[in-house]
Design an enzyme around this catalytic site. Structure first.
Site, PDB file in Angstrom:
ATOM      1  N   ASP A  67       0.809  -1.214   0.000  1.00  0.00           N
ATOM      2  CA  ASP A  67       0.000   0.000   0.000  1.00  0.00           C
ATOM      3  C   ASP A  67       0.845   1.267   0.000  1.00  0.00           C
ATOM      4  O   ASP A  67       2.061   1.218   0.179  1.00  0.00           O
ATOM      5  CB  ASP A  67      -0.950  -0.014   1.218  1.00  0.00           C
ATOM      6  CG  ASP A  67      -0.259  -0.454   2.501  1.00  0.00           C
ATOM      7  OD1 ASP A  67       0.984  -0.360   2.579  1.00  0.00           O
ATOM      8  OD2 ASP A  67      -0.950  -0.904   3.423  1.00  0.00           O
ATOM      9  N   ASP A 136      -6.863  -1.995  14.244  1.00  0.00           N
ATOM     10  CA  ASP A 136      -8.264  -2.286  13.898  1.00  0.00           C
ATOM     11  C   ASP A 136      -8.403  -3.622  13.165  1.00  0.00           C
ATOM     12  O   ASP A 136      -9.473  -3.939  12.650  1.00  0.00           O
ATOM     13  CB  ASP A 136      -8.851  -1.155  13.036  1.00  0.00           C
ATOM     14  CG  ASP A 136      -8.168  -1.026  11.678  1.00  0.00           C
ATOM     15  OD1 ASP A 136      -7.166  -1.746  11.425  1.00  0.00           O
ATOM     16  OD2 ASP A 136      -8.623  -0.205  10.858  1.00  0.00           O
ATOM     17  N   HIS A 138      -6.736  -4.548  10.466  1.00  0.00           N
ATOM     18  CA  HIS A 138      -6.550  -4.519   9.010  1.00  0.00           C
ATOM     19  C   HIS A 138      -5.287  -5.250   8.579  1.00  0.00           C
ATOM     20  O   HIS A 138      -4.312  -5.319   9.315  1.00  0.00           O
ATOM     21  CB  HIS A 138      -6.555  -3.073   8.464  1.00  0.00           C
ATOM     22  CG  HIS A 138      -5.383  -2.227   8.833  1.00  0.00           C
ATOM     23  ND1 HIS A 138      -5.450  -0.845   8.917  1.00  0.00           N
ATOM     24  CD2 HIS A 138      -4.094  -2.528   9.131  1.00  0.00           C
ATOM     25  CE1 HIS A 138      -4.272  -0.372   9.235  1.00  0.00           C
ATOM     26  NE2 HIS A 138      -3.432  -1.358   9.378  1.00  0.00           N
ATOM     27  N   GLU A 143      -9.529  -1.766   5.600  1.00  0.00           N
ATOM     28  CA  GLU A 143     -10.157  -1.325   6.838  1.00  0.00           C
ATOM     29  C   GLU A 143     -11.438  -2.127   7.102  1.00  0.00           C
ATOM     30  O   GLU A 143     -11.926  -2.835   6.215  1.00  0.00           O
ATOM     31  CB  GLU A 143     -10.449   0.176   6.734  1.00  0.00           C
ATOM     32  CG  GLU A 143      -9.198   1.031   6.502  1.00  0.00           C
ATOM     33  CD  GLU A 143      -8.230   1.055   7.687  1.00  0.00           C
ATOM     34  OE1 GLU A 143      -8.081   0.035   8.397  1.00  0.00           O
ATOM     35  OE2 GLU A 143      -7.588   2.099   7.887  1.00  0.00           O
TER      36      GLU A 143
HETATM   37  P1  PGA Z   1       2.686  -1.263  12.646  1.00  0.00           P
HETATM   38  O1  PGA Z   1       1.515  -1.209  11.587  1.00  0.00           O
HETATM   39  O2  PGA Z   1       3.640  -2.310  12.171  1.00  0.00           O
HETATM   40  O3  PGA Z   1       3.300   0.111  12.612  1.00  0.00           O
HETATM   41  O4  PGA Z   1       2.076  -1.604  13.968  1.00  0.00           O
HETATM   42  C1  PGA Z   1       0.941  -2.393  11.154  1.00  0.00           C
HETATM   43  C2  PGA Z   1      -0.196  -2.131  10.195  1.00  0.00           C
HETATM   44  O5  PGA Z   1      -0.889  -1.118  10.316  1.00  0.00           O
HETATM   45  O6  PGA Z   1      -0.416  -2.973   9.314  1.00  0.00           O
END
Ligand code: PGA
Length: 263
Positions: A67, A136, A138, A143
């Site tokens: 992404d 969350d 994801h 999302e």
């Molecule tokens: P993070 O993010 O590794 O910074 O916790 C993970 C994500 O949002 O997929």
């Protein structure tokens, strides 16, 4: 799902890097899906170490990132493109022509997303996809409510994601509201998946996605539908799991079980 619980973040990073390195050694032209965020930084450091010390060869590897924020140019210091260059690409011998990170500042996101999917298809499909998990639930920026059939597209970010990611920006208003992201359907087509997670703040969501019901409200639960998904997590992220003893037994007896069934 195979669940590998490691003691620390460093162990999680080492184990996940070893899994990735093993796949690259098996297939030199591996198509590797990559993730950004705090979680994979240690994994990438370990991969760089294996490249330097053991000559792990990335020259034929193709990579596709999950992404990118809409609106950020590839050179923007908060872009995932920049993150990948700083944390991995500039330290290994990957061919820049084989590196794909969605372009956040494209003029025509819709057309671009179709093109991105086409590049994945032309490369032969993703062999191994690396994932983190958001607070969350994801995977990539899929999302809550994202269809399990979704493909690469523009997605509006959920409030929690914006708050979680505000730490990388001067102020919360600077966090982009949209991202280009591979879809859950795109991710599920990868031949193998490895999801990594660490820290107490991921404990609830890890218990939900590993042991809870499949739901598009927590898109990581889609991994329960995949036959070759491995989750590597540290003890803190695993602290709310209820079947830890079972996962550890399977991990510790994997080789003897494989031998017994002739694999
Ligand atoms: P993070 O993010 O590794 O910074 O916790 C993970 C994500 O949002 O997929």
């Amino acid at each position: 799902m195979e669940i590998i619980i490691t003691k620390t973040y460093e162990d999680m990073s080492r184990v996940s890097a070893e899994i990735i390195a093993r796949e690259i050694k098996r297939k030199h032209n591996l198509v590797l899906g990559l993730a950004t965020g705090d979680t994979p930084i240690g994994t990438y450091k370990e991969l760089v170490k294996i490249h330097r010390n053991e000559g792990l060869d990335f020259s034929k590897v193709t990579s596709f990132n999950l992404d990118e924020y809409v609106g950020l140019a590839p050179l923007h210091p908060n872009s995932y493109n920049f993150f990948m260059r700083e944390n991995l690409f500039r330290h290994i011998n990957i061919n820049p022509e084989n590196v794909y990170v969605p372009q956040g500042n494209t003029d025509d996101p819709e057309e671009y997303c179709l093109w991105y999917e086409e590049q994945i298809r032309k490369s032969g499909g993703i062999d191994l996809q690396v994932l983190g998990i958001g607070g969350d639930g994801h995977i990539a920026f899929n999302e809550p409510g994202s269809s399990f059939a979704s493909r690469t597209r523009v997605k509006a970010l959920y409030r929690q994601t914006i708050e979680d990611n505000a730490r990388f920006f001067a102020k919360i208003e600077d966090v982009p509201r949209f991202a280009i992201t591979m879809g859950v359907g795109t991710i599920l087509e990868a031949r193998k998946i490895i999801l990594i997670a660490n820290g107490r703040k991921k404990a609830d969501v890890c218990a939900e996605f590993i042991e809870g019901p499949v739901t598009s409200q927590i898109t990581a639960t889609a991994l329960q539908l995949h036959t070759e998904a491995t989750v590597v997590l540290d003890e803190e992220a695993a602290s709310k799991l209820s079947r830890t003893e079972y996962y550890n037994w399977v991990r510790d007896h994997k080789h003897s079980v494989q031998k017994m069934i002739g694999r």
